[in-house]
Design a protein around this motif. Structure first.
Motif, PDB file in Angstrom:
ATOM      1  N   HIS A  39       0.834  -1.203   0.000  1.00 42.66           N
ATOM      2  CA  HIS A  39       0.000   0.000   0.000  1.00 42.66           C
ATOM      3  C   HIS A  39       0.870   1.254   0.000  1.00 42.66           C
ATOM      4  CE1 HIS A  39      -3.376   2.661   0.897  1.00 42.66           C
ATOM      5  NE2 HIS A  39      -2.661   3.173   1.887  1.00 42.66           N
ATOM      6  N   THR A  43       0.421   2.320  -3.732  1.00 41.12           N
ATOM      7  CA  THR A  43      -0.723   3.235  -3.697  1.00 41.12           C
ATOM      8  C   THR A  43      -0.297   4.649  -3.310  1.00 41.12           C
ATOM      9  OG1 THR A  43      -2.165   1.399  -3.068  1.00 41.12           O
ATOM     10  CG2 THR A  43      -3.019   3.622  -2.729  1.00 41.12           C
ATOM     11  N   LEU A  44       0.567   4.788  -2.294  1.00 41.24           N
ATOM     12  CA  LEU A  44       1.044   6.111  -1.882  1.00 41.24           C
ATOM     13  C   LEU A  44       2.269   6.563  -2.662  1.00 41.24           C
ATOM     14  CD1 LEU A  44       0.640   5.905   2.014  1.00 41.24           C
ATOM     15  CD2 LEU A  44      -0.983   6.750   0.315  1.00 41.24           C
ATOM     16  N   SER A  94     -10.291   0.539   8.613  1.00 39.74           N
ATOM     17  CA  SER A  94     -11.239   1.065   7.624  1.00 39.74           C
ATOM     18  C   SER A  94     -10.902   2.498   7.250  1.00 39.74           C
ATOM     19  CB  SER A  94     -12.676   1.005   8.174  1.00 39.74           C
ATOM     20  OG  SER A  94     -13.090  -0.327   8.369  1.00 39.74           O
ATOM     21  N   VAL A  95     -10.250   3.209   8.178  1.00 38.49           N
ATOM     22  CA  VAL A  95      -9.883   4.610   7.950  1.00 38.49           C
ATOM     23  C   VAL A  95      -8.455   4.741   7.409  1.00 38.49           C
ATOM     24  CG1 VAL A  95      -9.511   6.834   9.083  1.00 38.49           C
ATOM     25  CG2 VAL A  95     -11.475   5.418   9.727  1.00 38.49           C
ATOM     26  N   PRO A  97      -6.422   3.250   5.256  1.00 39.59           N
ATOM     27  CA  PRO A  97      -6.052   3.253   3.833  1.00 39.59           C
ATOM     28  C   PRO A  97      -6.318   4.573   3.117  1.00 39.59           C
ATOM     29  CG  PRO A  97      -7.306   1.283   4.399  1.00 39.59           C
ATOM     30  CD  PRO A  97      -7.397   2.203   5.568  1.00 39.59           C
ATOM     31  N   PHE A  98      -7.148   5.451   3.703  1.00 40.24           N
ATOM     32  CA  PHE A  98      -7.493   6.717   3.055  1.00 40.24           C
ATOM     33  C   PHE A  98      -6.679   7.888   3.605  1.00 40.24           C
ATOM     34  CE2 PHE A  98     -11.233   3.950   3.046  1.00 40.24           C
ATOM     35  CZ  PHE A  98     -11.486   3.870   1.682  1.00 40.24           C
ATOM     36  N   LEU A  99      -5.738   7.597   4.492  1.00 39.51           N
ATOM     37  CA  LEU A  99      -4.942   8.645   5.120  1.00 39.51           C
ATOM     38  C   LEU A  99      -3.637   8.880   4.372  1.00 39.51           C
ATOM     39  CD1 LEU A  99      -5.319   7.570   8.877  1.00 39.51           C
ATOM     40  CD2 LEU A  99      -6.652   9.297   7.648  1.00 39.51           C
ATOM     41  N   LEU A 104      -1.108   8.056   8.595  1.00 37.78           N
ATOM     42  CA  LEU A 104      -1.062   6.598   8.552  1.00 37.78           C
ATOM     43  C   LEU A 104      -0.129   6.069   9.644  1.00 37.78           C
ATOM     44  CD1 LEU A 104      -1.787   3.906   7.203  1.00 37.78           C
ATOM     45  CD2 LEU A 104       0.076   4.297   5.574  1.00 37.78           C
ATOM     46  N   HIS A 165      -7.293  -4.387  -4.475  1.00 30.76           N
ATOM     47  CA  HIS A 165      -6.522  -3.153  -4.322  1.00 30.76           C
ATOM     48  C   HIS A 165      -6.045  -3.132  -2.889  1.00 30.76           C
ATOM     49  CE1 HIS A 165      -5.602   1.175  -4.090  1.00 30.76           C
ATOM     50  NE2 HIS A 165      -5.482   1.118  -5.409  1.00 30.76           N
ATOM     51  N   VAL A 167      -6.200  -0.787  -0.757  1.00 29.99           N
ATOM     52  CA  VAL A 167      -7.192  -0.144   0.110  1.00 29.99           C
ATOM     53  C   VAL A 167      -8.243  -1.152   0.538  1.00 29.99           C
ATOM     54  CG1 VAL A 167      -9.014   1.599   0.230  1.00 29.99           C
ATOM     55  CG2 VAL A 167      -6.818   2.158  -0.839  1.00 29.99           C
ATOM     56  N   ILE A 171      -8.934  -2.942   4.407  1.00 28.18           N
ATOM     57  CA  ILE A 171     -10.252  -2.938   5.052  1.00 28.18           C
ATOM     58  C   ILE A 171     -10.689  -4.364   5.372  1.00 28.18           C
ATOM     59  CG2 ILE A 171     -12.706  -2.421   4.702  1.00 28.18           C
ATOM     60  CD1 ILE A 171     -11.816  -0.015   3.003  1.00 28.18           C
TER      61      ILE A 171
END
Length: 429
Positions: A39, A43-44, A94-95, A97-99, A104, A165, A167, A171
């Motif tokens: 991730h 992703t980042l 749940s939160v 992956p969106f940080l 993070l 993915h 993310v 989750i």
């Protein structure tokens, strides 16, 4: 050597159920490490160093939280102690992956702090579900299950990241970890003698009390009753750690050394295979290494007498050093067999020794410290090994972690020898 002991243990339905639940519950945690790395990197769009920072944050959280979570199990029981973990696993992952990266890191510490304490809970439960003579076999079975889990978990993490993915994968991992906690709450294995499902249920109420204090603990707390806030805090801390002595510290050192060797070996394996352009053959090496640990664990669990974990740690550390001189995947796989045979036995023997040395009233906390020392060793081994790999090559990583762990084992053996000598010395009159 008695392999029939495994059949006897597996014929006990609650023990069999706990071992199965433990193996399944560890899979999300085993998958999370690889998934978090992918991730951060993919992703980042950050480097492996940044990914290592997140892994370190999780490690710090686990190391800080394990003793505290174990103490909560001792005080309020398993179900109430697991409620914060179940909620945290769902919310945090749940939160997270969106940080962004900085937040993070914070989420990773919180996630580690409140992670479901599978390792310590299972070892603590097995310690009271079977007779003392069967603990070695029970812990060996649990170690074998853990090895099988870590064969499956990382591959599952890669699969989730590539097919879905990272993310969605994180989750799902959080939800699966929460479900694992709920399974433990539903099963609710005993953690103290006298509870339903324990080996010995007929004990008096005083022994079964969840808040019983030993005389030393009570004295430690009362002696600071009239002191200021810091004095009272020190008194409570001193009383709560009355179980911590040289013998226990030596065993915690063994688990720290084992974590150091294992994480350093992980990094070293990657370095050797990248140097030989055979990174795709990593599965071959891991199968040989983990399979050897499974075999070693089964053999150790069938022994009639315990072996000092520090002697086995010293042997495993020294046998790890030759892995640095492998030239390809197959030579590395073959050289991994000897240290691999001692991996599960070291962890089994050290857990067995903790259960012998620490009274039940504090065993959850002690197992938490045991897990923290293993986690701390893992956090030390990877960067130390990686640093030496960058400086001198793969052999430097294996040599560094091997020498450090061997020195730690030697220090523990010397401390044990001094303790035995002081205990055998006649008291002055």
């Amino acid at each position: 050597m008695n392999f029939a002991g495994y059949r006897e243990l597996l014929s006990i339905a609650p023990v069999r159920r706990l071992l199965l639940v433990a193996m399944l519950a560890r899979i999300p945690h085993a998958a999370a490490g690889v998934l978090v790395t992918l991730h951060v990197v993919e992703t980042l769009n950050l480097g492996y160093g940044a990914a290592g920072g997140v892994a370190a944050a999780v490690t710090i959280g686990i190391a800080l939280g394990a003793p505290w979570r174990g103490r909560r199990v001792d005080l309020v029981g398993l179900r109430r102690a697991l409620v914060p973990s179940v909620i945290s696993e769902v919310v945090v992952w749940s939160v997270a992956p969106f940080l962004g990266y900085e937040l993070l890191l914070v989420a990773a510490v919180i996630g580690g702090l409140f992670s479901v304490p599978i390792f310590s809970v299972v070892r603590q439960a097995l310690g009271v579900m079977v007779a003392p003579a069967q603990r070695r076999t029970a812990y060996a079975l649990d170690s074998v299950g853990a090895e099988l889990t870590f064969m499956v978990g990382p591959a599952l993490g890669v699969l989730l990241s590539t097919t879905l993915h990272s993310v969605a994968g994180l989750i799902l991992i959080g939800a699966a970890s929460a479900v694992a906690g709920l399974f433990l709450m539903w099963f609710n294995p005993p953690t103290r003698t006298g509870q339903r499902g324990s080996y010995q249920q007929d004990v008096n109420d005083e022994l079964a009390s969840m808040e019983e204090l030993s005389p030393a603990e009570a004295a430690g707390s009362q002696s600071f009753a009239g002191a200021n806030v810091l004095g009272r805090l020190w008194g409570r801390t001193k009383g709560s750690l009355v179980w911590l002595n040289v013998a226990v510290i030596a065993v915690l050192g063994a688990s720290l050394g084992a974590g150091l060797v294992l994480s350093g070996t992980d990094v070293g394996i990657v370095a050797v295979l990248r140097n030989s352009d055979q990174i795709g053959s990593m599965g071959i090496v891991l199968v040989f290494w983990c399979a050897a640990s499974v075999v070693g664990g089964l053999i150790y669990g069938a022994l009639s007498r315990p072996v000092n974990p520090l002697w086995m740690l010293a042997a495993m550390a020294l046998l790890t050093i030759p892995m640095g001189f492998a030239t390809d995947a197959w030579s590395l796989a073959l050289l991994s067999i000897a240290p691999g045979l001692l991996c599960a036995p070291v962890l089994t023997s050290s857990a067995e020794r903790i259960a012998e040395l620490v009274a039940e009233q504090r065993r959850g906390e002690a197992m938490g410290w045991y897990g923290s020392s293993l986690t701390l060793g893992s956090a030390i081994g990877a960067p130390f090994g990686g640093m030496m790999i960058d400086i001198v090559g793969p052999w430097g990583g294996f040599t560094t972690v091997g020498i450090l762990a061997a020195a730690l084992a030697l220090a523990g053996l010397v401390a044990q020898a001094f303790r035995r000598r002081s205990l055998s010395r006649p008291a002055l009159t």
